[in-house]
Design an enzyme around this catalytic site. Structure first.
Site, PDB file in Angstrom:
ATOM      1  N   GLU A   1       0.789  -0.969  -0.161  1.00 55.64           N
ATOM      2  CA  GLU A   1       0.146   0.104   0.533  1.00 55.64           C
ATOM      3  C   GLU A   1       0.725   1.375  -0.300  1.00 55.64           C
ATOM      4  OE1 GLU A   1      -2.904  -0.272   3.242  1.00 55.64           O
ATOM      5  OE2 GLU A   1      -3.902  -1.653   1.992  1.00 55.64           O
TER       6      GLU A   1
ATOM      7  N   ASP B   1      -8.052  -9.369   3.990  1.00 54.19           N
ATOM      8  CA  ASP B   1      -7.765  -8.100   5.212  1.00 54.19           C
ATOM      9  C   ASP B   1      -8.677  -7.847   6.989  1.00 54.19           C
ATOM     10  OD1 ASP B   1      -7.038  -5.473   5.758  1.00 54.19           O
ATOM     11  OD2 ASP B   1      -7.350  -4.548   4.241  1.00 54.19           O
TER      12      ASP B   1
ATOM     13  N   GLU C   1     -11.697  -2.039  11.984  1.00 50.59           N
ATOM     14  CA  GLU C   1     -12.158  -1.419  11.006  1.00 50.59           C
ATOM     15  C   GLU C   1     -13.520  -1.648  10.455  1.00 50.59           C
ATOM     16  OE1 GLU C   1      -8.753  -1.793   8.779  1.00 50.59           O
ATOM     17  OE2 GLU C   1     -10.255  -0.775   7.054  1.00 50.59           O
TER      18      GLU C   1
HETATM   19  C1  GCV Z   1      -2.357   0.570   8.393  1.00 54.29           C
HETATM   20  C2  GCV Z   1      -6.197  -1.654   5.431  1.00 54.29           C
HETATM   21  C3  GCV Z   1      -6.258  -0.982   6.121  1.00 54.29           C
HETATM   22  C4  GCV Z   1      -5.433   0.180   6.648  1.00 54.29           C
HETATM   23  C5  GCV Z   1      -4.759  -0.673   7.180  1.00 54.29           C
HETATM   24  C6  GCV Z   1      -3.491  -2.049   6.339  1.00 54.29           C
HETATM   25  C7  GCV Z   1      -2.415  -2.902   6.917  1.00 54.29           C
HETATM   26  O1  GCV Z   1      -5.833  -1.602   4.083  1.00 54.29           O
HETATM   27  O2  GCV Z   1      -7.435  -0.056   5.836  1.00 54.29           O
HETATM   28  O3  GCV Z   1      -6.042   1.634   7.563  1.00 54.29           O
HETATM   29  O4  GCV Z   1      -2.518   0.142   6.862  1.00 54.29           O
HETATM   30  O5  GCV Z   1      -4.993  -2.538   6.581  1.00 54.29           O
HETATM   31  O6  GCV Z   1      -2.770  -3.576   7.720  1.00 54.29           O
HETATM   32  O7  GCV Z   1      -1.308  -2.542   6.644  1.00 54.29           O
END
Ligand code: GCV
Length: 718
Positions: A305, A379, A407
């Site tokens: 990411e 995720d 989340e």
């Molecule tokens: C910390 C998901 C979340 C992101 C997070 C990512 C990860 O994509 O939406 O906010 O980033 O996981 O675990 O690195």
């Protein structure tokens, strides 16, 4: 009002109303005075004074916790002695080092106590806490206090507890500006601006709470990392936190931004094979250990990411992790390297990418590296099959990463007992080495003989007065700690324990709270993502439904990528005729999920694209089943609210109201999820919602028009 009625009413009020209001700050460490006089006296017979043998800071903490806790529970001072006292003294110490302890413990028992573990026993009227090290004494002290909180008899007490996992760490996705990525309980509790001088009482209470459930590490910064934390002034701030944690047996860890040598060190590269880069990290690590002698190590999100990583220089994850591991090794530090990777360009099913990337590297990591793997391959969805990496890297310690913050499971406003989900993942059989190769056995190291083991939980803690925003979020924090200690515990037992420590001893209320926590997980899965659906939340903040999300910078951030709804049917074909993600699992696992008609319904649409009119084993078509599940989920959310209302007499007013208000939001949002998703999927199925089920309240356009620009926890962009 008749006098009889008046006094009956008064009695009811007194019996059910606690004397003071509650705001949830005390968590599960309430220590209210035991009202039963007889029981109090019984406890006092072996606990009227304390002797903890040794001067180490953690031992002093154990003594102070025991004294304060017992005094509050027993309603009278429980002094700490300088010398072993006579009968009625609780005695604690380290095996082989404490002359007061050794004569009280048999050789056989002593042999069974491992590092950080403890023996709790009643010997000749004295309560004995014997451990291998100071942490074990502290954990034993908290266990003893828990037994009193749970009103357990101590007469025949004799138990030995050893942690099954070595690194039991919370991961804070907290930024240095105090925002919390995916945080729903206010701001970060770390006030970097005022550190190192100002030590908030909350830091100490945080450490206590963690120690009480066996957590021994905290990564205090976000995995989307900021190199600034390695600047000398920030390291001093981190050191101040480490000083607070140390007496509670908690080691501090930091997240390492891979490009720090460039951003902070002014080097032209962060290539892990470059000698200047290696030296930069070596020097930085030495600087850290000068300030924090028990520093735990680094957690790293690399090439994921948008985060920098070794692949930016044509190196692989092992080369990146090993470079940091080499810098940490002389000091006893570890690297927790995340497997949450998926490429920007990769056309491959996202669920397959981490496995493809990491399995070929098995055996190439240094001894002080653990690969930190999310429970499922996408995720932190409400429900995912376990990650195929579990069981697939016998030569590399894999640690579990659970998300404690919600989340994707209702964020700050839904009651969802996450331990149910954790248990489901931990108890899943990977069949990696035949039947019984559960994920728990991968995590505790017993399946592959890992020397280093770990479990991480992405924290749900913030500045909210009650720590977690939703009061029942405390149960998730608690459960994470208990399962990190022992991944074989059952969710139901943990819920009951938490409920009793947190709320009441009344069996009816306890039964209701336990049931709410246990049933809420399935309810949430049903009203959000039944039958194996996943990642259909709104984009960005992930708050609320968004199955229609199709326009994002990359396909695998959209919902349509995951649900694949079309006129024929619904679901992601991950079998041989599709992406074949199933091939990453051992054959017996594949056999279980490969056939659409035998695949357990909870993962049906994860592994299969199923025609709308296909008849399932329930006798209903896919469309009918989908409608039913969404409705069942929403109905369950209403039941949660009713169940809570039914025990109002047993809960103090303040906490009762907090939870009630959240349950009303949950009920409303569960219907929103149901109606929005069914309205959307109906445009493909072209079938009517079965006549016995309520129709959506609004049009699909209405649900699609809702926006929430200030939903909390959004990822800041630097
Ligand atoms: C910390 C998901 C979340 C992101 C997070 C990512 C990860 O994509 O939406 O906010 O980033 O996981 O675990 O690195």
């Amino acid at each position: 009002m008749s006098r009889v009625f008046f006094f009956t009413f008064l009695f009811f009020l007194l019996a059910h109303t606690p004397l003071r209001a509650e705001d949830g700050y005390r968590l599960w460490l309430r220590y209210d005075k035991i009202e039963n006089e007889e029981l109090r006296r019984a406890y006092l017979r072996s606990l009227s004074q304390i002797f903890v043998d040794g001067e180490e800071a953690i031992l002093r903490t154990a003594a102070a916790e025991l004294s304060a806790g017992l005094e509050a529970l027993l309603g009278q001072p429980v002094p700490i002695l300088e010398e072993p006292g006579g009968a009625g003294t609780a005695i604690a110490g380290i095996l082989g080092r404490s002359p007061a302890i050794d004569p009280l413990v048999s050789e056989e028992d002593a042999r069974k106590v491992a590092s950080e573990g403890y023996l709790l026993t009643n010997r000749r009227g004295s309560l004995v806490i014997a451990a291998r090290d100071a942490r074990g004494v502290l954990y034993g002290a908290f266990h003893l206090l828990r037994l009193l909180q749970l009103r357990q008899p101590l007469g025949n007490l004799h138990l030995i507890e050893n942690p099954k996992v070595k690194l039991r760490v919370l991961n804070h996705w907290d930024n240095l500006d105090r925002t919390v990525e995916r945080g729903y309980a206010g701001f970060s509790i770390w006030n970097w601006h005022e550190l190192p001088e100002y030590i908030d009482q909350r830091y100490i209470d945080y450490a206590r709470a963690n120690a009480s459930i066996g957590i021994n590490g905290a990564v205090v910064t976000n995995v989307n990392a900021n190199a600034l934390v390695f600047r000398p002034d920030y390291l001093e701030k981190a050191a101040a936190l480490a000083d607070v944690f140390r007496p509670y047996g908690i080691r501090l860890y930091l997240t390492a931004r891979f490009s720090s040598p460039i951003e902070l060190g002014g080097l032209p590269t962060a290539d892990p094979l470059n000698p200047d880069v290696q030296k930069w990290w070596k020097d930085k690590v030495e600087e850290i250990y000068r300030l924090i002698p028990d520093f735990g190590g680094f957690l790293v999100k690399a090439n994921s990411e948008g985060q920098p990583g070794p692949q930016d220089y044509g190196r692989n994850h092992a080369e990146g992790a090993n470079m940091l591991a080499d810098a940490l090794a002389p000091h006893g530090g570890a690297v927790m390297w995340r497997a949450f990777v998926y490429s920007e360009e990769e056309p491959e099913d996202r669920a397959k990418q981490a496995y493809n990337e990491f399995v070929p590297l098995d055996g190439q990591f240094r001894e002080n590296v653990l690969i930190q793997v999310k429970n499922g391959p996408i995720d932190f969805q409400p429900r995912e099959p376990v990650h195929p990496l579990f069981g697939a890297m016998p030569k590399t310690p894999l640690m579990m990463e659970f998300q404690v913050t919600k989340e994707y499971l209702g964020q700050g406003t839904h009651l969802v007992g996450l331990a149910e989900m954790y248990e489901e993942a931990l108890q899943t059989d990977t069949y990696a080495q035949g039947k019984g190769s559960t994920v728990a056995r991968v995590i505790d190291g017993s399946l592959h003989g890992y020397q280093l083991t770990g479990m991480a939980g992405v924290s749900n803690i913030g500045t909210a007065r009650n720590w977690t925003g939703h009061l029942f979020g405390q149960a998730d924090w608690y459960a994470f700690g208990r399962l990190a200690w022992d991944p074989y515990l059952h969710a139901g037992a943990i819920f009951r324990e938490w409920a009793e420590l947190t709320f009441t001893h009344h069996p009816e209320a306890l039964g209701a709270i336990q049931d709410m926590l246990s049933s809420s997980y399935e309810a949430c899965v049903n009203y959000m993502t039944p039958l194996g659906l996943h990642h259909i939340m709104a984009a960005g903040h992930h708050y609320g439904p968004g199955p229609w999300v199709s326009n994002m910078p990359r396909a695998d951030w959209t919902s349509v990528y995951y649900h694949r709804a079309d006129e024929q049917g619904l679901g992601f074909n991950r079998t041989k005729s599709g992406s074949n993600a199933l091939e990453q699992y051992p054959p017996p696992f594949q056999a279980r999920y490969a056939d659409r008609d035998k695949c357990p319904h909870k993962f049906l649409l994860w592994f299969h694209h199923v025609p709308w009119g296909h008849i399932l084993s329930t006798g209903r078509t896919l469309w009918e089943e989908l409608c039913l599940r969404y409705h069942q989920g929403a109905a369950e959310a209403s039941r949660l609210r009713e169940q809570w209302e039914s025990i109002s007499g047993y809960i103090d007013e303040e906490r009762f109201r907090q939870v009630s208000m959240h349950l009303k939001i949950q009920e409303k949002e569960a219907r929103w999820w149901r109606d929005a998703c069914l309205s959307y999927f109906q445009t493909f199925s072209k079938m009517e919602i079965p006549p016995n089920l309520e129709k959506p309240k609004h049009s699909l356009e209405y649900y699609q028009s809702l926006t929430f620009p200030y939903a909390p926890g959004i990822r800041p962009r630097w």
